[in-house]
Design an enzyme around this catalytic site. Structure first.
Site, mmCIF file in Angstrom:
data_model
loop_
_atom_site.group_PDB
_atom_site.id
_atom_site.type_symbol
_atom_site.label_atom_id
_atom_site.label_comp_id
_atom_site.label_asym_id
_atom_site.label_seq_id
_atom_site.Cartn_x
_atom_site.Cartn_y
_atom_site.Cartn_z
ATOM 1 N N LYS A 139 9.099 -0.973 -13.423
ATOM 2 C CA LYS A 139 8.134 -0.253 -14.374
ATOM 3 C C LYS A 139 8.410 -0.204 -15.743
ATOM 4 O O LYS A 139 9.312 1.036 -16.031
ATOM 5 C CB LYS A 139 7.513 1.021 -13.697
ATOM 6 C CG LYS A 139 6.312 1.223 -14.310
ATOM 7 C CD LYS A 139 5.911 2.714 -14.571
ATOM 8 C CE LYS A 139 6.377 3.539 -15.505
ATOM 9 N NZ LYS A 139 6.078 3.147 -16.931
ATOM 10 N N GLY A 150 15.556 7.776 -18.490
ATOM 11 C CA GLY A 150 14.613 8.501 -19.402
ATOM 12 C C GLY A 150 14.999 9.835 -19.715
ATOM 13 O O GLY A 150 16.108 10.259 -19.725
ATOM 14 N N SER A 151 13.753 10.584 -20.281
ATOM 15 C CA SER A 151 14.431 11.804 -20.679
ATOM 16 C C SER A 151 14.595 12.812 -19.504
ATOM 17 O O SER A 151 14.280 12.740 -18.338
ATOM 18 C CB SER A 151 13.095 12.589 -21.184
ATOM 19 O OG SER A 151 11.940 12.318 -20.313
ATOM 20 N N THR A 152 15.416 13.970 -19.705
ATOM 21 C CA THR A 152 15.714 15.005 -18.843
ATOM 22 C C THR A 152 14.453 15.502 -18.104
ATOM 23 O O THR A 152 14.469 15.728 -17.095
ATOM 24 C CB THR A 152 16.661 15.936 -19.293
ATOM 25 O OG1 THR A 152 17.847 15.288 -19.765
ATOM 26 C CG2 THR A 152 17.000 17.187 -18.636
ATOM 27 N N GLU A 153 13.457 15.702 -19.004
ATOM 28 C CA GLU A 153 12.353 16.508 -18.715
ATOM 29 C C GLU A 153 11.640 15.555 -17.538
ATOM 30 O O GLU A 153 11.395 16.178 -16.482
ATOM 31 C CB GLU A 153 11.455 16.420 -19.870
ATOM 32 C CG GLU A 153 10.155 17.181 -19.703
ATOM 33 C CD GLU A 153 9.096 17.194 -20.915
ATOM 34 O OE1 GLU A 153 9.712 16.656 -22.067
ATOM 35 O OE2 GLU A 153 7.993 17.319 -20.648
ATOM 36 N N GLY A 197 13.071 13.139 -15.790
ATOM 37 C CA GLY A 197 14.006 13.094 -14.658
ATOM 38 C C GLY A 197 13.771 14.238 -13.671
ATOM 39 O O GLY A 197 13.743 14.068 -12.442
ATOM 40 N N GLU A 228 19.632 8.663 -14.921
ATOM 41 C CA GLU A 228 20.401 8.473 -16.433
ATOM 42 C C GLU A 228 19.502 9.009 -17.225
ATOM 43 O O GLU A 228 18.428 8.565 -17.693
ATOM 44 C CB GLU A 228 20.686 7.033 -16.631
ATOM 45 C CG GLU A 228 21.855 7.019 -17.619
ATOM 46 C CD GLU A 228 21.489 6.863 -19.020
ATOM 47 O OE1 GLU A 228 21.400 7.731 -19.639
ATOM 48 O OE2 GLU A 228 21.257 5.587 -19.384
ATOM 49 N N CYS A 248 20.106 7.192 -25.552
ATOM 50 C CA CYS A 248 20.450 8.396 -24.635
ATOM 51 C C CYS A 248 21.918 8.817 -25.331
ATOM 52 O O CYS A 248 22.261 9.997 -25.335
ATOM 53 C CB CYS A 248 20.468 7.925 -23.329
ATOM 54 S SG CYS A 248 21.462 6.547 -22.837
ATOM 55 N N GLU A 252 17.720 17.352 -27.659
ATOM 56 C CA GLU A 252 17.725 16.002 -28.054
ATOM 57 C C GLU A 252 16.608 15.636 -28.873
ATOM 58 O O GLU A 252 15.458 15.837 -28.429
ATOM 59 C CB GLU A 252 17.709 15.096 -26.450
ATOM 60 C CG GLU A 252 17.877 13.693 -26.751
ATOM 61 C CD GLU A 252 17.834 12.911 -25.787
ATOM 62 O OE1 GLU A 252 17.087 13.251 -24.734
ATOM 63 O OE2 GLU A 252 18.791 11.830 -25.445
HETATM 64 P P1 ADP Z 1 10.851 9.346 -23.322
HETATM 65 O O1 ADP Z 1 10.853 10.537 -23.363
HETATM 66 O O2 ADP Z 1 12.184 8.669 -23.869
HETATM 67 O O3 ADP Z 1 9.560 8.594 -23.835
HETATM 68 P P2 ADP Z 1 10.312 9.127 -20.776
HETATM 69 O O4 ADP Z 1 11.150 9.781 -19.917
HETATM 70 O O5 ADP Z 1 8.949 9.766 -20.998
HETATM 71 O O6 ADP Z 1 10.961 8.685 -22.000
HETATM 72 O O7 ADP Z 1 9.939 7.853 -20.101
HETATM 73 C C1 ADP Z 1 10.832 7.024 -19.435
HETATM 74 C C2 ADP Z 1 9.955 6.286 -18.407
HETATM 75 O O8 ADP Z 1 9.336 7.130 -17.261
HETATM 76 C C3 ADP Z 1 8.871 5.488 -18.781
HETATM 77 O O9 ADP Z 1 8.667 4.219 -18.080
HETATM 78 C C4 ADP Z 1 7.676 6.303 -18.479
HETATM 79 O O10 ADP Z 1 6.468 5.727 -18.232
HETATM 80 C C5 ADP Z 1 8.129 6.957 -17.139
HETATM 81 N N1 ADP Z 1 7.620 8.233 -16.566
HETATM 82 C C6 ADP Z 1 7.331 9.360 -17.458
HETATM 83 N N2 ADP Z 1 6.527 10.195 -17.025
HETATM 84 C C7 ADP Z 1 6.790 9.932 -15.687
HETATM 85 C C8 ADP Z 1 6.570 10.671 -14.354
HETATM 86 N N3 ADP Z 1 5.869 11.875 -14.219
HETATM 87 N N4 ADP Z 1 6.925 10.163 -13.123
HETATM 88 C C9 ADP Z 1 7.393 8.732 -13.167
HETATM 89 N N5 ADP Z 1 7.615 7.924 -14.097
HETATM 90 C C10 ADP Z 1 7.296 8.611 -15.424
#
Ligand code: ADP
Length: 494
Positions: free
Chosen positions: A192, A245-248, A250, A267, A301, A398
């Protein structure tokens, strides 16, 4: 700044991909979303919509999971001879090389990064796939010393259906981080890509089929996080989530994955320090610091967002950094001389701009930049704050943009305290000519990746991942194999 239209900037192959239908890859076929949903693709260099792709809803997630489950259950990939799996992954690497120019164009269109950077990244994608093609034939269990009454051995088996949820900053490289080891270990996968950058993943899906990866083994679902990503995380038919992706996000994934006790590897974000001692090669340190924070417009990151500099060289270091950085050419990805592109989105532009404001309010001094650029697209100036204290928000949070915080220190102990003084622990760098000090610092720093006299280097055999709130699990090298296999013990009474 280029005034050419998108069509002018793309090769005919990239253009024909862009103008064709871009459905979801499920079970070897590209299909529209079940509910007809579409996702707009925006060029961050202009802010204009360039095309659209299918938006996978929960019904599409169900179908993709069913396809990946069926492909796993009948062994069409996992039961292939390892040497044949290896051959096909290698073929995929070759196809990525052959189509590298076109893939790089699509990546630049999606992310806005300089075309030369995207071209280089396509080489990384091919090499990473090739590296894991080599592992297919080398994954095995052990015979254990269980005494004379038993034969004890272990089997390393695939986990099953994996979902790779990836970010928008290095879309195809991140895809390869997941696809390479997942397939080398015999799993099936649903990829995805981030909603902002779906293009290369779809083209990559076509190449997977062309390489002989059977239908259903790699599925690609374009969509957002709240709907598509979340449905994958909650789905009982998915065995493992590999997330970058982001810690939030994650954190949310960990909570949601608990419902079905999925295996999860994360990660996440960082606030990585470069500690520059007075005995360092200043020119090299400043050049690497620039690369660390201006690469991908600071949207990576391991961005070297905290420059922790020994007091006695502080002013000289800042002068060199600012002087070099002020020459940086900021521009659209297709502009021939562009060295730093735009931010990914309007949302990211607001976020980064707000941190520029926060830095000012906190009393840090602007040594360079600090504003949005007056041009279309999501461009900001490379920005350097000096006089930063480590407890300021611009040193703790960040930003994910080209904003460096320079923090002075007096002695080794203070440097390390500052270096470790955030919730993150992804990477850290030490700059010194003193070998003992370098190794002492490498041990003391709480980060998964330490660089000594360099910044941002990666090696396929070298594990990568976070300490503290930067996540867990190690990708790359043989370490990824632990994430994508499970071990079975067989005890035979003799
Ligand atoms: P950034 O903050 O760098 O934009 P995100 O962590 O929001 O990155 O997104 C990284 C990936 O996680 C993307 O593919 C996004 O669609 C997906 N994503 C965002 N929110 C969720 C969630 N609640 N559950 C699963 N995947 C998510």
């Amino acid at each position: 700044m280029s005034t050419a239209t998108i069509e002018d900037r793309l090769s005919s192959t990239a253009r024909s991909f862009l103008t064709g239908p871009k459905g979801l890859l499920i079970d070897g076929e590209f299909r529209p979303a079940a509910d007809g949903g579409l996702l707009a693709v925006v060029d961050p260099s202009t802010g204009e919509r360039v095309t659209e792709v299918a938006f996978a809803g929960t019904a599409d997630v169900d179908q993709a999971v069913a396809s990946a489950r069926a492909a796993f259950a009948d062994g069409r990939w996992s039961a292939l001879a390892p040497i044949e799996q290896s051959r096909r992954l290698e073929r995929l690497a070759v196809l990525v090389e052959e189509h590298g120019a076109e893939l790089a164009e699509l990546e630049t269109l999606d992310v806005g990064k300089p075309l030369a950077q995207s071209q280089w990244e396509m080489g990384l994608v091919a090499d990473l796939l090739r590296y894991y093609a080599g592992w297919c034939t080398k994954i095995h269990g052990d015979v254990n010393p269980a005494g004379t009454d038993f034969l004890s051995y272990t089997l390393r088996e695939p986990v099953g259906v994996c979902a790779g949820i990836i970010p928008w900053n290095f879309p195809l490289v991140m895809a390869a981080f997941k696809v390479g080891p997942a397939l080398a270990c015999g799993n099936t996968l649903i990829l995805k890509p981030a909603e902002q950058t779906p293009l290369t993943a779809l083209r990559f899906g076509e190449l997977c089929l062309e390489a002989g990866i059977p239908a259903g083994v790699v599925n690609v679902l374009t969509g957002d996080g709240e709907t598509t990503g979340n449905a994958l995380v909650e789905h009982p038919g998915v065995d493992k989530i590999a997330f970058t992706g982001s810690t939030e996000v994650g954190r949310k994934i960990m909570v949601k994955a608990a419902g079905t006790l999925k295996k999860v590897s994360l990660e996440l974000g960082g606030k990585s320090p470069s500690i520059i001692f007075a005995d360092a090669d200043l020119e090299a340190a400043a050049t690497a610091a620039m690369q660390g924070i201006w690469t991908n417009a600071g949207q990576w990151c391991v961005a070297g967002s905290r420059l922790v500099v020994e007091q006695s060289i502080h002013d000289t270091f800042v002068d060199v950094l600012v002087q070099h950085s002020s020459q940086l050419k900021v521009g659209g990805g297709f502009d021939a001389d562009s060295q730093m592109g735009p931010l990914i989105s309007d949302e990211q532009l607001s976020r980064v701009s707000s941190y520029m404001e926060i830095g000012r309010e906190e009393g840090a001094e602007l040594a360079l930049g600090g504003s949005r650029m007056q041009r279309p697209g999501y461009f900001v100036e490379p920005t350097v704050f000096t006089g930063v204290r480590n407890d300021m928000r611009i040193a703790q949070e960040e930003i994910f943009g080209p904003v460096a915080a320079v923090i002075p220190f007096g002695g080794d102990e203070e440097a390390l305290r500052i270096g470790n003084g955030t919730d993150y622990g992804l990477a850290a760098a030490v700059w010194t000519r003193d070998v003992s000090r370098a190794h002492r610092a490498a041990r003391a720093l709480q980060a998964g990746q330490i660089w000594v006299n360099s910044y941002g280097d990666f090696d396929w055999s070298t594990p990568f991942g976070g300490y503290k709130q930067s996540g867990y699990g190690r990708e790359l090298g043989k370490y990824s194999l632990d994430l994508y296999t499970q071990m079975k013990s067989v005890l035979v009474r003799l």
